[in-house]
Design a protein around this motif. Structure first.
Motif, mmCIF file in Angstrom:
data_model
loop_
_atom_site.group_PDB
_atom_site.id
_atom_site.type_symbol
_atom_site.label_atom_id
_atom_site.label_comp_id
_atom_site.label_asym_id
_atom_site.label_seq_id
_atom_site.Cartn_x
_atom_site.Cartn_y
_atom_site.Cartn_z
ATOM 1 N N THR A 1 0.833 -1.205 0.000
ATOM 2 C CA THR A 1 0.000 0.000 0.000
ATOM 3 C C THR A 1 0.857 1.239 0.000
ATOM 4 O O THR A 1 1.809 1.359 0.777
ATOM 5 N N VAL A 2 0.524 2.180 -0.884
ATOM 6 C CA VAL A 2 1.147 3.502 -0.889
ATOM 7 C C VAL A 2 0.245 4.423 -0.076
ATOM 8 O O VAL A 2 -0.945 4.558 -0.353
ATOM 9 N N THR A 3 0.814 5.061 0.935
ATOM 10 C CA THR A 3 0.042 5.882 1.863
ATOM 11 C C THR A 3 0.457 7.345 1.742
ATOM 12 O O THR A 3 1.647 7.656 1.665
ATOM 13 N N THR A 4 -0.532 8.221 1.728
ATOM 14 C CA THR A 4 -0.289 9.663 1.652
ATOM 15 C C THR A 4 -1.186 10.368 2.671
ATOM 16 O O THR A 4 -2.365 10.033 2.800
ATOM 17 N N THR A 5 -0.621 11.347 3.371
ATOM 18 C CA THR A 5 -1.359 12.094 4.389
ATOM 19 C C THR A 5 -1.137 13.581 4.196
ATOM 20 O O THR A 5 -0.021 14.014 3.892
ATOM 21 N N TRP A 6 -2.212 14.362 4.352
ATOM 22 C CA TRP A 6 -2.141 15.829 4.318
ATOM 23 C C TRP A 6 -2.619 16.365 5.657
ATOM 24 O O TRP A 6 -3.696 15.991 6.137
ATOM 25 N N ILE A 7 -1.842 17.269 6.255
ATOM 26 C CA ILE A 7 -2.209 17.902 7.514
ATOM 27 C C ILE A 7 -2.092 19.415 7.354
ATOM 28 O O ILE A 7 -1.045 19.920 6.939
#
Length: 325
Positions: free
Chosen positions: A81-87
């Protein structure tokens, strides 16, 4: 049958094997556990069906005889899984918060992939009893910082929790994209190309004339370039799985809003505004003074030219009157 004919047959058989291998792996992937995707496509690595025939050279050449190294099966829950997060955060000092975020990333074994800053104009004026600062005209400090962090996937959850403590979280988005199908497709294509290169090298060793040798070398060069391109895509996919991308946007606290203001707060703010007005007045005077100096010089030049002309005109008028009398 000549060596060139055998090379053509071997090349055709290789392309057919690559296509069948990719289709078989894709079919098994779809029948086993269908992949799900969410989030930004910028973190996805897609392999087109004709990737093996692109002929692009990406990365350094690798010896095909060593075999194909398996991809790491990291990611959340052990899946590919490729995971991306924006905060998005708001804080009084975006630069300081961004520096702390970078420190958190490096302490976790990650790094800062990119960073950008922007300034909105204004002189920051602190007001008593008001949340945040008020910005007045002019050049001001940095009010927005954006940075992209790369964090080892197994430590991403802890880093995200630490980042949220740096300021007020205004928004938080999270996406995951399963790349198991692309991973299986790449592995199958690389395996087929590796076998093809081994066969072509055997034909090269059996070449009996220069023409056959050159044809074998050309076919090997093409296949090696295709293999290097696929291996580079495989390495990039592995890095996307192993390192989670976290984008942190830090914005300066908005213009303050009243929070139970009292008469004393208003009095203090009034005195602060007087001081601010005095500062702006001094700045304005400093801006005007050079222009006043220039105007004085121009006025002096004009008077130096005008006064002699007036005197000459008067003297001529006086001499004319005395002659007439």
């Amino acid at each position: 049958m000549t060596l060139i004919s055998r090379l053509l047959i071997a090349s055709t058989a290789t392309l057919l094997a690559i296509t069948l291998a990719g289709c078989a792996q894709t079919g098994r992937e779809n029948l086993g556990s269908p992949g799900t995707s969410s989030g930004s496509s910028g973190s996805d690595v897609a392999v087109s069906p004709g990737a093996a025939d692109s002929g692009l050279v990406a990365g350094s050449a690798k010896d095909s005889s060593s075999g194909v190294a398996p991809l790491s099966n990291s990611g959340i829950g052990g899946t590919s899984t490729v995971t991306t997060t924006w905060i998005s955060l708001t804080a009084n000092n975006p630069v300081a918060i961004a520096d702390q975020a970078a420190t958190i990333a490096t302490d976790a074994g990650g790094y800062v992939e990119s960073r950008s800053e922007s300034s909105g104009g204004g002189v920051v004026v602190p007001l008593s009893g008001v949340t945040g600062d008020v910005t007045m005209g002019g050049a001001g400090p940095t009010d927005y910082v954006s940075l992209t962090l790369r964090i080892p996937t197994e430590k991403a959850s802890g880093v995200i929790a630490a980042l949220k403590e740096l300021g007020h979280v205004s928004s938080n988005n999270h996406s995951q994209y399963d790349v198991g199908q692309q991973q299986a497709d790449l592995t199958a294509r690389i395996s087929a190309l590796t076998e093809s290169l081994a066969a072509l090298r055997g034909l090269q060793s059996a070449a009996t004339n220069v023409t056959d040798l050159l044809a074998a070398e050309a076919a090997i060069s093409t296949r090696q370039a295709e293999l290097d391109s696929l291996i580079a895509q495989q390495d990039y996919l592995a890095s996307q799985i192993d390192m989670t991308a976290i984008t942190v946007d830090v914005t300066a606290t908005a213009v303050g809003t009243p929070a139970n203001l009292t008469f004393i707060d208003g009095l203090v703010n009034g005195f602060n505004s007087i001081g601010t007005a005095f500062v702006l007045l001094v700045v304005g005077i400093g801006f005007i003074l050079p222009w006043l100096g220039l105007l004085v010089i121009l006025a002096g030049i004009a008077l130096a030219i005008t006064i002699p002309l007036v005197r000459r005109s008067r003297s001529r008028t006086g001499s004319g009157s005395s002659t007439g009398s």
